[in-house]
Design an enzyme around this catalytic site. Structure first.
Site, PDB file in Angstrom:
ATOM      1  N   ALA A   1      10.102   0.759   3.665  1.00  0.00           N
ATOM      2  CA  ALA A   1      10.177   1.906   4.571  1.00  0.00           C
ATOM      3  C   ALA A   1      11.646   2.250   4.770  1.00  0.00           C
ATOM      4  CB  ALA A   1       9.502   1.582   5.902  1.00  0.00           C
TER       5      ALA A   1
ATOM      6  N   THR B   1       9.648  -1.683  -9.049  1.00  0.00           N
ATOM      7  CA  THR B   1       9.781  -2.951  -8.332  1.00  0.00           C
ATOM      8  C   THR B   1      10.231  -4.091  -9.236  1.00  0.00           C
ATOM      9  OG1 THR B   1       8.084  -2.246  -6.760  1.00  0.00           O
ATOM     10  CG2 THR B   1       8.528  -4.596  -6.872  1.00  0.00           C
TER      11      THR B   1
ATOM     12  N   CYS C   1       7.295  13.521   0.865  1.00  0.00           N
ATOM     13  CA  CYS C   1       8.072  13.572   2.100  1.00  0.00           C
ATOM     14  C   CYS C   1       7.304  14.315   3.193  1.00  0.00           C
ATOM     15  CB  CYS C   1       9.392  14.289   1.869  1.00  0.00           C
ATOM     16  SG  CYS C   1      10.408  13.539   0.601  1.00  0.00           S
TER      17      CYS C   1
ATOM     18  N   GLY D   1      16.589   8.620  -4.095  1.00  0.00           N
ATOM     19  CA  GLY D   1      16.225   9.863  -3.431  1.00  0.00           C
ATOM     20  C   GLY D   1      17.421  10.539  -2.779  1.00  0.00           C
TER      21      GLY D   1
END
Length: 303
Positions: A70, A266, A130, A46
């Site tokens: 997070a 993942t 976001c 990102g």
């Protein structure tokens, strides 16, 4: 070898396997493990208009059949990417896409405009999960109005392929998909992470510093498959499917549900070679079942 070529908007991918933003760095970190040029595309981590430190530690936690994160979009900003990362990756023979994030519509537009100037970046993935700081922190992608507003603004400023990454933390993801399609999205990718949390019973405290985080991994696959299937029947634009893809069979299931391409996330943390193995696995499935082109699988679920 079967024909693995697929199309996402104006992009013609050599195969449907891409890597998910935030799980593959900038691609070059995995160059010692796999041949990056064999992938259909790499979506870099990102990227925001300005440098972001991310959230305090701890910000990752393993959960049953998955993980919570997070991280908070830690990155050095779009200008750093342009000056330092782009020159190192632009000659690698695969598509590189940039995941664009922001805290306001203006941030998204400014970042997209800067990326648009890079010849070897043919597309962006717009992360509308976001929080919109101007609207009290509500994520852009959780309402049709805010999702449409940011896509409309970016579409006006960005001329290349625009993929919009949808949040699953909504009542009806197909409504959001239709809203961004109407504003000019070339494709949608889904799903982003689900909101979850973990608790340390001994300490009686949350595991993550932020209390909640994004859940990914094998545990989210049934939800992701369902949402891809629903969205396939709701929009006409291509879908990039992700969420719990751990092997080639998982990827094939997403194609059958309606995805034109997939992203591996993942699983990269478990096996850094998994994306290349999935390319080979899809080809083996096609050859074994005498299917000439992977495109024949897209939306091919038999009810």
């Amino acid at each position: 070898m079967a024909d693995l070529n697929v199309n996402i908007g104006a992009l013609s991918l050599k195969n449907p396997v891409m890597t998910a933003s935030g799980t593959f760095g900038y691609g070059e970190e995995f160059a010692d493990f796999i041949d990056l040029s064999r992938l259909g595309g790499i979506i870099v981590k990102g990227t925001t208009l300005h440098h972001r430190e991310g959230n305090p530690y701890p910000r990752m936690a393993e959960t049953p059949s998955g993980m919570l994160n997070a991280v908070g979009l830690q990155n050095k900003g779009v200008d750093y990417f342009i000056e330092h990362i782009y020159p190192r990756i632009k000659e690698i023979d695969t598509y590189f896409l940039v995941n664009v994030s922001g805290a306001s519509v203006e941030d998204y537009v400014a970042t997209a405009e800067k990326i648009a100037a890079l010849d070897r970046i043919p597309a962006i993935e717009l992360n509308i999960s976001c929080p919109n700081v101007k609207e009290g922190g509500m994520a852009f992608g959780t309402s049709c109005q805010s999702a449409a507003a940011v896509v409309r603004a970016v579409r006006a400023a960005y001329p290349k392929t625009l993929i919009v990454k949808l949040s699953p933390n909504v009542t009806d993801i197909t409504e959001i998909a239709r809203a961004v399609e109407a504003e000019g999205a070339d494709a949608v990718s889904l799903i982003n992470t689900l909101l979850g949390m973990a608790i340390d019973a001994q300490r009686r405290r949350p595991v993550l510093s932020t209390v909640t985080g994004g859940l990914s991994g094998a545990c989210v696959k049934p939800i992701a498959l369902r949402m891809v299937w629903q969205t396939y029947h709701a929009v006409k634009i291509p879908i990039v499917g992700l969420g719990g893809i751990m092997n080639a069979t998982d990827a094939i299931e997403f194609l059958l549900a309606g995805a034109s391409a997939i992203e591996v996330g993942t699983a990269n943390f478990i096996d850094p070679q998994i994306s290349e193995k999935i390319v080979d696995g899809i080809n083996e499935y096609l050859e074994k079942n005498h299917i000439a082109s992977v495109k024949e699988l897209i939306g091919g679920l038999i009810l």
